[in-house]
Design a protein around this motif. Structure first.
Motif, PDB file in Angstrom:
ATOM      1  N   ILE A  61      10.478   5.138  -2.285  1.00 54.80           N
ATOM      2  CA  ILE A  61      10.724   6.431  -2.725  1.00 54.80           C
ATOM      3  C   ILE A  61      11.515   6.808  -3.900  1.00 54.80           C
ATOM      4  CG2 ILE A  61      11.043   8.875  -2.166  1.00 54.80           C
ATOM      5  CD1 ILE A  61       9.852   8.195   0.643  1.00 54.80           C
ATOM      6  N   TRP A  62      12.999   6.344  -3.698  1.00 54.86           N
ATOM      7  CA  TRP A  62      13.993   6.327  -4.476  1.00 54.86           C
ATOM      8  C   TRP A  62      13.624   5.715  -5.766  1.00 54.86           C
ATOM      9  CZ3 TRP A  62      16.169   1.899  -6.697  1.00 54.86           C
ATOM     10  CH2 TRP A  62      17.382   2.433  -7.728  1.00 54.86           C
ATOM     11  N   GLU A  63      12.936   4.721  -5.895  1.00 56.05           N
ATOM     12  CA  GLU A  63      12.693   3.636  -6.790  1.00 56.05           C
ATOM     13  C   GLU A  63      11.438   4.425  -7.710  1.00 56.05           C
ATOM     14  OE1 GLU A  63      10.500  -0.524  -8.020  1.00 56.05           O
ATOM     15  OE2 GLU A  63      12.067  -0.347  -6.428  1.00 56.05           O
ATOM     16  N   ILE A  84       1.101  -1.199  -0.096  1.00 57.38           N
ATOM     17  CA  ILE A  84       0.068   0.132   0.038  1.00 57.38           C
ATOM     18  C   ILE A  84       0.882   1.234   0.115  1.00 57.38           C
ATOM     19  CG2 ILE A  84      -1.668   1.366   1.412  1.00 57.38           C
ATOM     20  CD1 ILE A  84      -2.845  -1.557   2.363  1.00 57.38           C
ATOM     21  N   SER A  85       1.886   1.224   0.828  1.00 57.90           N
ATOM     22  CA  SER A  85       2.827   2.480   0.855  1.00 57.90           C
ATOM     23  C   SER A  85       3.555   2.453  -0.335  1.00 57.90           C
ATOM     24  CB  SER A  85       3.859   2.128   1.917  1.00 57.90           C
ATOM     25  OG  SER A  85       3.313   1.866   3.071  1.00 57.90           O
ATOM     26  N   LYS A  86       3.876   1.612  -1.131  1.00 52.58           N
ATOM     27  CA  LYS A  86       4.614   1.790  -2.533  1.00 52.58           C
ATOM     28  C   LYS A  86       3.385   2.196  -3.589  1.00 52.58           C
ATOM     29  CE  LYS A  86       7.532  -0.530  -5.762  1.00 52.58           C
ATOM     30  NZ  LYS A  86       8.256  -1.764  -5.825  1.00 52.58           N
ATOM     31  N   LEU A  87       2.357   1.812  -3.230  1.00 54.56           N
ATOM     32  CA  LEU A  87       1.041   2.355  -4.115  1.00 54.56           C
ATOM     33  C   LEU A  87       0.962   3.585  -3.913  1.00 54.56           C
ATOM     34  CD1 LEU A  87      -1.214   1.821  -6.185  1.00 54.56           C
ATOM     35  CD2 LEU A  87      -2.746   1.547  -4.133  1.00 54.56           C
ATOM     36  N   PHE A  88       0.905   4.185  -2.767  1.00 55.85           N
ATOM     37  CA  PHE A  88       0.715   5.401  -2.503  1.00 55.85           C
ATOM     38  C   PHE A  88       1.916   6.340  -2.884  1.00 55.85           C
ATOM     39  CE2 PHE A  88      -2.316   4.967   1.455  1.00 55.85           C
ATOM     40  CZ  PHE A  88      -3.084   4.612   0.930  1.00 55.85           C
ATOM     41  N   ILE A  89       2.964   6.085  -2.791  1.00 53.45           N
ATOM     42  CA  ILE A  89       4.243   6.966  -3.096  1.00 53.45           C
ATOM     43  C   ILE A  89       4.218   7.118  -4.779  1.00 53.45           C
ATOM     44  CG2 ILE A  89       6.743   6.677  -3.463  1.00 53.45           C
ATOM     45  CD1 ILE A  89       6.706   5.219  -0.741  1.00 53.45           C
ATOM     46  N   GLU A  90       3.664   5.933  -5.303  1.00 55.84           N
ATOM     47  CA  GLU A  90       4.012   5.870  -7.023  1.00 55.84           C
ATOM     48  C   GLU A  90       2.893   6.794  -7.507  1.00 55.84           C
ATOM     49  OE1 GLU A  90       3.936   2.125  -8.145  1.00 55.84           O
ATOM     50  OE2 GLU A  90       6.089   1.691  -7.873  1.00 55.84           O
ATOM     51  N   ILE A 126      18.274  -5.725  -5.989  1.00 58.59           N
ATOM     52  CA  ILE A 126      19.084  -5.557  -7.440  1.00 58.59           C
ATOM     53  C   ILE A 126      18.230  -6.262  -8.530  1.00 58.59           C
ATOM     54  CG2 ILE A 126      20.926  -7.011  -7.462  1.00 58.59           C
ATOM     55  CD1 ILE A 126      20.822  -3.668  -8.940  1.00 58.59           C
ATOM     56  N   ASP A 127      17.938  -7.495  -8.254  1.00 55.69           N
ATOM     57  CA  ASP A 127      17.341  -8.402  -9.257  1.00 55.69           C
ATOM     58  C   ASP A 127      15.780  -7.819  -9.271  1.00 55.69           C
ATOM     59  OD1 ASP A 127      19.258 -10.225  -9.550  1.00 55.69           O
ATOM     60  OD2 ASP A 127      18.848 -11.210  -7.683  1.00 55.69           O
ATOM     61  N   ASP A 128      15.034  -7.399  -8.552  1.00 56.36           N
ATOM     62  CA  ASP A 128      13.626  -6.832  -8.698  1.00 56.36           C
ATOM     63  C   ASP A 128      13.856  -5.524  -9.485  1.00 56.36           C
ATOM     64  OD1 ASP A 128      12.775  -9.025  -6.997  1.00 56.36           O
ATOM     65  OD2 ASP A 128      12.673  -7.662  -5.363  1.00 56.36           O
ATOM     66  N   VAL A 129      14.843  -4.644  -9.275  1.00 50.74           N
ATOM     67  CA  VAL A 129      15.057  -3.427  -9.773  1.00 50.74           C
ATOM     68  C   VAL A 129      15.336  -3.618 -11.377  1.00 50.74           C
ATOM     69  CG1 VAL A 129      16.236  -1.387 -10.034  1.00 50.74           C
ATOM     70  CG2 VAL A 129      15.522  -2.124  -7.863  1.00 50.74           C
ATOM     71  N   LEU A 130      16.283  -4.740 -11.560  1.00 52.93           N
ATOM     72  CA  LEU A 130      16.706  -4.876 -13.165  1.00 52.93           C
ATOM     73  C   LEU A 130      15.652  -5.426 -13.698  1.00 52.93           C
ATOM     74  CD1 LEU A 130      20.215  -6.309 -12.359  1.00 52.93           C
ATOM     75  CD2 LEU A 130      19.522  -4.117 -13.446  1.00 52.93           C
ATOM     76  N   SER A 131      14.588  -6.530 -13.185  1.00 54.25           N
ATOM     77  CA  SER A 131      13.470  -6.744 -13.880  1.00 54.25           C
ATOM     78  C   SER A 131      12.580  -5.776 -14.361  1.00 54.25           C
ATOM     79  CB  SER A 131      12.593  -7.814 -12.912  1.00 54.25           C
ATOM     80  OG  SER A 131      11.694  -8.290 -13.551  1.00 54.25           O
ATOM     81  N   SER A 189      12.721  14.504 -11.340  1.00 49.06           N
ATOM     82  CA  SER A 189      12.578  13.370 -10.420  1.00 49.06           C
ATOM     83  C   SER A 189      13.522  12.465 -10.515  1.00 49.06           C
ATOM     84  CB  SER A 189      11.302  12.751 -10.836  1.00 49.06           C
ATOM     85  OG  SER A 189      10.110  13.664 -10.825  1.00 49.06           O
ATOM     86  N   GLN A 190      14.230  12.216 -11.473  1.00 48.33           N
ATOM     87  CA  GLN A 190      15.288  11.667 -11.667  1.00 48.33           C
ATOM     88  C   GLN A 190      16.767  11.999 -10.862  1.00 48.33           C
ATOM     89  OE1 GLN A 190      16.429  10.505 -15.891  1.00 48.33           O
ATOM     90  NE2 GLN A 190      14.502   9.880 -16.083  1.00 48.33           N
ATOM     91  N   GLN A 191      16.656  13.393 -10.696  1.00 48.87           N
ATOM     92  CA  GLN A 191      17.737  14.364  -9.979  1.00 48.87           C
ATOM     93  C   GLN A 191      17.396  14.078  -8.469  1.00 48.87           C
ATOM     94  OE1 GLN A 191      19.926  14.828 -12.530  1.00 48.87           O
ATOM     95  NE2 GLN A 191      20.514  16.453 -11.348  1.00 48.87           N
TER      96      GLN A 191
END
Length: 765
Positions: A628-630, A589-595, A660-665, A640-642
C-alpha cells in the motif's frame, strides 16, 4: 536478570504488539469527561479520560461467541486485568467505555443512561472509610444482581457489569483480608463458598482463595478450588508485572506470586497439581535470577510428575494431565534455552546430571527431560551453547516425534495444537510397556520393516482401484475408497494422488478436495497437493470476482485466504514449501489489487489498510502494508504521496522492512530525481538501516552521474560524508570519471575558442 531466550523473544513482535496496544487502547488526553453529569449522582470533581477503542482481543474475551455460555472465567478476567493495567487505564475509564460498547451491541435506545454501575457508588463510599459494611453491601449486590441472573450471562451489559464488580469486590476483599485475622479469612471464605453452593459459581471462591493465598500466612483452600487455582497460575505467572502501579486488584496482577505458590505447596494436593505448582515456582524463580532455587524446584517437580506418569496407562491421559505436560515441557525448554544462551556452565552441568538420573530412575518415561534438553540444545543459536549436548541417541527411535518437537520450537503454535500434539505423544510413550532398551527398539524396527513391505503391497492394489475409478469418472467411489484407506494409514502413490487432485480440480469440486485434505494425515505429501489445488481454485474465483467488478469482496477473500495459509503454516498443518508458493501467489494478487484500486475513484483504502494491519498484528506479515505504501509513494498524485508519508508516520517501524533494492530498482524505471530524494528523506527521517541509507545515497548519485549533474552529485557526496554514510567506490569512481571528462571537455572548448579567435584575427589582417 530478565529471561532472554531467543526462541521465545521476537523483538519485532513485541515492539509491534506494544505499539499497537498503545494505538488501539488509546485515551483522549485532551477531551475530558467529568464524573458529575446531568444523570450522574457522583459529585466529585475528578475527571476521567475517554477511551476511544481497545484491542480486539479484549472485546473477544468479553463478548466472543465461544465465551457466552458462562460468566467470564478467572483466566479471562485475569488476562483482561493485566492488559488494562499495562495500558495505564483505570477501572472507571474502562467501565465507561465498555458500557458504551455494550449499549451499541444491544442496540439500546437508552443512550442517556448513566455510564457507570451501582457498584461504583458502593466502592467509592468504601474508599472514604473502608468500612466492612460497604463490603457486605457489594457482596449482596453481586449475589442478587448478577449471580442470580445466570440465565442472562450472554447479555453484553451483564458480562461487563460482572467483570467490573469482580474487580471492585476483589479490591475490597484483598484490603480486608490483609488484616490476616481469623474473622477476616472466615468472612471472605464463607462468601466464596456460599456463591459455589447456592449458585454453582466456583469462580468467586477461586478469587477469594487466590487473595488469601497471596496475603495470609496460613490460608485455608477447599479441595474443590485447588485445581482451578493451579490452572490459573499456569496462565497467570508469565503475565506478572512487578512493581506496576495500578488501581486494578493486585490479586489478579499476581503481586505476591512466590508467596502464593509456596502456600499452595503447604497443602495436601494431588501429585500432578503439586508438580504444576513446582514448575510455576521454578520458572518464576529463574526469571528473578534465583537460579539454584529454581533448579531445585524444577528437579522436585519433574520427579513428582514422572513418578505419576510411570504409574498410569495411556487411557488415563486427559486434558488436565496434557496441560500439565505442556507446562512441564515448556518450563524445561525455557530454562534449558536460557542456560544455553547465557553459557551458564554450572546450571547446564546440573541439568545434564539430573536428566541422566531421571532416565535411570524412571526407565519408562524418564527420557522426556533429556529429550527436551536435547531439543533446546539443537534449537540454540550457533553462537551460543554446545551442539554436542544434543544427543538424540538416548531417546528410543520409535518414540521420537517431530510434531512434539515442533510444540517447543514453533513460537506461534496455539495452545490447543500444543495440547493435542503433547497429549498424543504422551499416550504413545505410555503405551510402550517395560524398559525402553536398545534391544526392544531393534525388535520394533524389524517389525516396522515387515509391516512396511505389507503396506507397499496394499498401496499397489489401492493404486489400481483408484485408477479404475478415475477412468470411469466415479467421484463418490474415489472419495469413499481414499478416505477408507486413509484411516488405516494407506495412501496412493504420488502419481496417483496427483491424478486424484487434477480430477477434482478440473471439476472445480472444492468440497471433495476439502474432504480429501482433511482426511489425509499431516505427514503425507498428498495433503499439501490437495491443499494447493483448493487454494488455486479459490484464487481463480477471487480473480473472477475482481474482473466482474465485485472488487471489495475479492479483496476480503484474498486477505482471508492469505491469513488461512499463514495460520496453517504456523500450525504446521501444511509443509513450508507448499505454504511459501501459495503465499507468493497471494502477495502478487494482493499487490495487483492494491495498485489497481488506488487508481480508481471508488477505491476502498480503509479496507486495504485494515487487511494489512490484520496480517501484521496476527502473523507479523507486513507485505500488504508495504505494498500500500509503495503504491501511494510511486503515484504521480501529490495527495497519494502524502498518504504514503502518513503511513510511515503512523507505523515508523515499517521502514526497516522495506526491500530497498527492489524499491530502488522500481525508482530507476521512473527516471525522476525527486523520487530518489523522497526515498532518501524517508530513510533519514525514520532511521532505517545503514545499508538502506547507503544504497539510497548510491542510487541518487548514480542518477546524478547519468544526468551529468556534477554540482548536485558533489552535494550528495558531501552530505553522505557529513552523515557518516558510506558510498561504495564503484559509484564514486563513475562520478569522478564524469567530473574529469567534464573538466577536460571544458578545457578543450576554451582552447578551441582561443584558436578560432586567433585564426579570425589573422584572416582579417
Amino acid at each position: 536478570m530478565i529471561f532472554r531466550s531467543n526462541m521465545y523473544c521476537n523483538r519485532f513482535l513485541k515492539t509491534y504488539v506494544r505499539d499497537r496496544e498503545k494505538i488501539l487502547f488509546t485515551v483522549n488526553m485532551c477531551q475530558r469527561y467529568k464524573s458529575g453529569g446531568k444523570n450522574n449522582s457522583l459529585k466529585e470533581e475528578a475527571t476521567d479520560r475517554v477511551i476511544k477503542r481497545i484491542p480486539p482481543k479484549i472485546t473477544k474475551l468479553i463478548f466472543g461467541q465461544s465465551m457466552l455460555k458462562e460468566w467470564p472465567s478467572p483466566k479471562v478476567v485475569t488476562e483482561i486485568t493485566v492488559r488494562c493495567s499495562l495500558a495505564g487505564v483505570t477501572i472507571r475509564e474502562i467501565e465507561t467505555f465498555l458500557i458504551r460498547e455494550s449499549r451499541n451491541k444491544e442496540k439500546s435506545k437508552n443512550k442517556g443512561k448513566e455510564d457507570y454501575f451501582s457498584s461504583r457508588h458502593i466502592y467509592e463510599r468504601w474508599l472514604k472509610g473502608k468500612e466492612k459494611l460497604e463490603l457486605e453491601t457489594i457482596i449482596d449486590y453481586c449475589e442478587s444482581m448478577l449471580l442470580k441472573q445466570k440465565g442472562k450471562v450472554d447479555l453484553p451489559m451483564n458480562r461487563v457489569e460482572y467483570i467490573i464488580s469482580i474487580w471492585r469486590v476483589i479490591c475490597m476483599v484483598e484490603e480486608y483480608i490483609k488484616e490476616d485475622t481469623y474473622e477476616s479469612q472466615t468472612f471472605v471464605r464463607k462468601f466464596g463458598e456460599r456463591c459455589f453452593e447456592k449458585y454453582g459459581n466456583l469462580d468467586i471462591l477461586t478469587y477469594t482463595c487466590l487473595a488469601e493465598l497471596q496475603y495470609t500466612q496460613n490460608p485455608t483452600v477447599p479441595d474443590v478450588s485447588r485445581k482451578p487455582l493451579v490452572g490459573l497460575l499456569q496462565a497467570g505467572v508469565p503475565l506478572f508485572v512487578q512493581e506496576h502501579k495500578s488501581d486494578f486488584p493486585k490479586t489478579l496482577l499476581f503481586e505476591n506470586v512466590e508467596h502464593t505458590l509456596l502456600n499452595l505447596l503447604k497443602l495436601d494436593m494431588d501429585p500432578i497439581l503439586q508438580s504444576s505448582v513446582l514448575m510455576s515456582l521454578s520458572l518464576h524463580r529463574w526469571r528473578r535470577s534465583n537460579f539454584s532455587e529454581s533448579l531445585q524446584a524444577l528437579s522436585s517437580g519433574t520427579s513428582t510428575l514422572l513418578q505419576c506418569l510411570s504409574q498410569i496407562e495411556s487411557e488415563d491421559v486427559d486434558e488436565h494431565l496434557a496441560e500439565v505436560a505442556v507446562q512441564f515441557c515448556s518450563t524445561w525448554m525455557q530454562v534449558c534455552s536460557s542456560a544455553i544462551n547465557q553459557a551458564m556452565t554450572p546450571a547446564l552441568e546440573y541439568l545434564e546430571v539430573e536428566t541422566q538420573n531421571f532416565i535411570k530412575n524412571y526407565p519408562l518415561i524418564g527420557f522426556l527431560p533429556f529429550y527436551v534438553f536435547s531439543i533446546a540444545s539443537t534449537d540454540a543459536p550457533k553462537s551460543s551453547g554446545d551442539k554436542s549436548m544434543a544427543d538424540f541417541s538416548r531417546i528410543p527411535k520409535n518414540l521420537r516425534n517431530e510434531k512434539f518437537e515442533k510444540t517447543l520450537t514453533v513460537e506461534s503454535m496455539t495452545k490447543e495444537t500444543k495440547l493435542f500434539f503433547t497429549s498424543d505423544f504422551l499416550k504413545k510413550c505410555l503405551a510402550v510397556k517395560g524398559n525402553v532398551e536398545s534391544t526392544k527398539c531393534q525388535e520394533a524396527s524389524e517389525y516396522d520393516s515387515s509391516a512396511e513391505s505389507h503396506l507397499d503391497l496394499k498401496r499397489e492394489i489401492f493404486d489400481v482401484d483408484i485408477l479404475e475409478r478415475l477412468v470411469d469418472g466415479d467421484s463418490d467411489g474415489i472419495l469413499d475408497l481414499y478416505l477408507q484407506n486413509a484411516k488405516s494409514g494407506v495412501y496412493p502413490s504420488d502419481e496417483t494422488g496427483s491424478g486424484i487432485a487434477k480430477f477434482f480440480s478440473n471439476k472445480n469440486d472444492i468440497d471433495s478436495l476439502n474432504l480429501l485434505c482433511r482426511g489425509t494425515h499431516e505427514d503425507s505429501r498428498l495433503k499439501g497437493l490437495f491443499y494447493n489445488e483448493i487454494s488455486n481454485i479459490e484464487i481463480k474465483v477471487i480473480l473472477h470476482k475482481w474482473e466482474a467488478g465485485d472488487r471489495l469482496l475479492a479483496w476480503i477473500r484474498i486477505v482471508e485466504l492469505y491469513r488461512n495459509i499463514l495460520s496453517d503454516r504456523v500450525e504446521s498443518r501444511i509443509e513450508r514449501e507448499t505454504a511459501e508458493v501459495l503465499i507468493h501467489k497471494c502477495r502478487q494478487i494482493s499487490k495487483l489489487f492494491i495498485e489497481e484500486s488506488i487508481q480508481q475513484k471508488d477505491s476502498f483504502e480503509d479496507a486495504l489498510r485494515s487487511g494489512g494491519l490484520r496480517l501484521a498484528s496476527e502473523y507479523r506479515d507486513v507485505y500488504i502494508l508495504l505494498a500500500i505504501w509503495e503504491a501511494f509513494f510511486f503515484s504521480p498524485n501529490f495527495e497519494s504521496q502524502q498518504k504514503a508519508e502518513k503511513i510511515m508516520e503512523d507505523y515508523p517501524q515499517l521502514v526497516n522492512f522495506i526491500r530497498i533494492d527492489d524499491v530502488l530498482s522500481k525508482a530507476e524505471k521512473f527516471n525522476q530525481e525527486n523520487i530518489f530524494r523522497r526515498l532518501l528523506e524517508l530513510n533519514l527521517r525514520h532511521e532505517s538501516s545503514t545499508y538502506s541509507k547507503s544504497r539510497t545515497f548510491e542510487a541518487l548519485l548514480r542518477y546524478q552521474t547519468k544526468s551529468g549533474n556534477i554540482v548536485a552529485g558533489e552535494n550528495t557526496i558531501k552530505t553522505a560524508k557529513a552523515l557518516d554514510i558510506r558510498i561504495t567506490a564503484e559509484y564514486l569512481q563513475d562520478f569522478i570519471q564524469l567530473r574529469e571528462e567534464s573538466l577536460s571537455s571544458e578545457k578543450n572548448t576554451v582552447l578551441s575558442k582561443a584558436y578560432t579567435s586567433f585564426k579570425d584575427l589573422f584572416k582579417s589582417k
